[in-house]
Scaffold this motif. Sequence first.
Motif, PDB file in Angstrom:
ATOM      1  N   ARG A 109       0.827  -1.213   0.000  1.00  0.00           N
ATOM      2  CA  ARG A 109       0.000   0.000   0.000  1.00  0.00           C
ATOM      3  C   ARG A 109       0.861   1.263   0.000  1.00  0.00           C
ATOM      4  O   ARG A 109       0.561   2.236  -0.697  1.00  0.00           O
ATOM      5  CB  ARG A 109      -0.935   0.001   1.217  1.00  0.00           C
ATOM      6  N   VAL A 110       1.914   1.231   0.802  1.00  0.00           N
ATOM      7  CA  VAL A 110       2.802   2.404   0.882  1.00  0.00           C
ATOM      8  C   VAL A 110       3.478   2.653  -0.468  1.00  0.00           C
ATOM      9  O   VAL A 110       3.574   3.790  -0.940  1.00  0.00           O
ATOM     10  CB  VAL A 110       3.863   2.200   1.988  1.00  0.00           C
ATOM     11  N   GLN A 111       3.948   1.587  -1.118  1.00  0.00           N
ATOM     12  CA  GLN A 111       4.597   1.741  -2.421  1.00  0.00           C
ATOM     13  C   GLN A 111       3.624   2.287  -3.459  1.00  0.00           C
ATOM     14  O   GLN A 111       3.978   3.128  -4.289  1.00  0.00           O
ATOM     15  CB  GLN A 111       5.167   0.399  -2.880  1.00  0.00           C
ATOM     16  N   ALA A 112       2.377   1.797  -3.427  1.00  0.00           N
ATOM     17  CA  ALA A 112       1.364   2.279  -4.375  1.00  0.00           C
ATOM     18  C   ALA A 112       1.065   3.759  -4.145  1.00  0.00           C
ATOM     19  O   ALA A 112       0.906   4.534  -5.100  1.00  0.00           O
ATOM     20  CB  ALA A 112       0.089   1.448  -4.244  1.00  0.00           C
ATOM     21  N   GLN A 113       0.991   4.157  -2.876  1.00  0.00           N
ATOM     22  CA  GLN A 113       0.725   5.562  -2.552  1.00  0.00           C
ATOM     23  C   GLN A 113       1.872   6.455  -3.013  1.00  0.00           C
ATOM     24  O   GLN A 113       1.654   7.556  -3.537  1.00  0.00           O
ATOM     25  CB  GLN A 113       0.500   5.717  -1.048  1.00  0.00           C
ATOM     26  N   ARG A 114       3.097   5.983  -2.832  1.00  0.00           N
ATOM     27  CA  ARG A 114       4.258   6.767  -3.268  1.00  0.00           C
ATOM     28  C   ARG A 114       4.267   6.918  -4.784  1.00  0.00           C
ATOM     29  O   ARG A 114       4.548   8.005  -5.313  1.00  0.00           O
ATOM     30  CB  ARG A 114       5.551   6.096  -2.804  1.00  0.00           C
ATOM     31  N   GLU A 116       1.723   6.808  -6.823  1.00  0.00           N
ATOM     32  CA  GLU A 116       0.623   7.700  -7.219  1.00  0.00           C
ATOM     33  C   GLU A 116       0.996   9.161  -6.951  1.00  0.00           C
ATOM     34  O   GLU A 116       0.714  10.047  -7.766  1.00  0.00           O
ATOM     35  CB  GLU A 116      -0.643   7.328  -6.453  1.00  0.00           C
ATOM     36  N   LYS A 117       1.644   9.401  -5.815  1.00  0.00           N
ATOM     37  CA  LYS A 117       2.039  10.772  -5.464  1.00  0.00           C
ATOM     38  C   LYS A 117       3.072  11.293  -6.451  1.00  0.00           C
ATOM     39  O   LYS A 117       3.007  12.454  -6.884  1.00  0.00           O
ATOM     40  CB  LYS A 117       2.606  10.787  -4.040  1.00  0.00           C
ATOM     41  N   GLN A 118       4.032  10.446  -6.845  1.00  0.00           N
ATOM     42  CA  GLN A 118       5.059  10.872  -7.801  1.00  0.00           C
ATOM     43  C   GLN A 118       4.452  11.144  -9.177  1.00  0.00           C
ATOM     44  O   GLN A 118       4.846  12.084  -9.863  1.00  0.00           O
ATOM     45  CB  GLN A 118       6.146   9.803  -7.910  1.00  0.00           C
ATOM     46  N   LYS A 120       1.364  12.162  -9.785  1.00  0.00           N
ATOM     47  CA  LYS A 120       0.639  13.436  -9.719  1.00  0.00           C
ATOM     48  C   LYS A 120       1.609  14.614  -9.734  1.00  0.00           C
ATOM     49  O   LYS A 120       1.315  15.656 -10.330  1.00  0.00           O
ATOM     50  CB  LYS A 120      -0.214  13.470  -8.451  1.00  0.00           C
TER      51      LYS A 120
END
Length: 224
Positions: A109-114, A116-118, A120
């Motif tokens: 989950r943390v990797q997916a969030q990172r 997605e943030k990059q 954006k």
Amino acid sequence: MENQPKLNSSKEVIAFLAERFPRCFSAEGEARPLKIGIFQDLVERVQGEMSLSKTQLRSALRLYTSSWRYLYGIKPGATRVDLDGNPCGELEEQHVEHARKQLEEAKARVQAQRAEKQAKKREANGEGEAPRRERKSRPTTPRRKEGAGNKPRAEKPAAKAARAAEPRHTPVTDLSVLKQGQSVKVKAGNNAMDATVQEVTKDGVRVQLTSGMSMIVRAEHLMF
């Protein structure tokens, strides 16, 4: 009791429990596996302290046991402890496997969030690139090689007729047949220029071109 400060977040409750039960809870580093049913023990031991409610204790306990450092501590051979740090039996294999899966899911989950943030951030900075269209290669027509099996190109009729209409000239082989004032042709490359014999000398034949220029020409350059 009325003057006790109130704990507003689960992190503050965990810090309080780590100070109140240091042999059981820890505020940092790898955490020890907790006794099964430790929530009831907490309710009995801290009831009324710091104005803590059951809801606050349950939320703090859920946050503590789902943290990465706690999941790292759920491993084969580890022993559960009660509030006073007393051993309460080794971990079962199913609990170890469950903790391992929770840890893997949390990392994913943390990797997916990172990611997605990059993505954006790049989009906001205008760094995103539109997918390039692949160019379709045009079929190439193979060149015909000259050789066996290839017919020579036919000469165009107009060129053939013009070539056939060209007058045939006879080379001069004997200078003795030439006379002053006789008309001859002087070869100049692929062309033949009109000229008039002026004089036959030992070095060649002096002729005058239609342009008025006089020149001495050798016999091999003269034609009738």
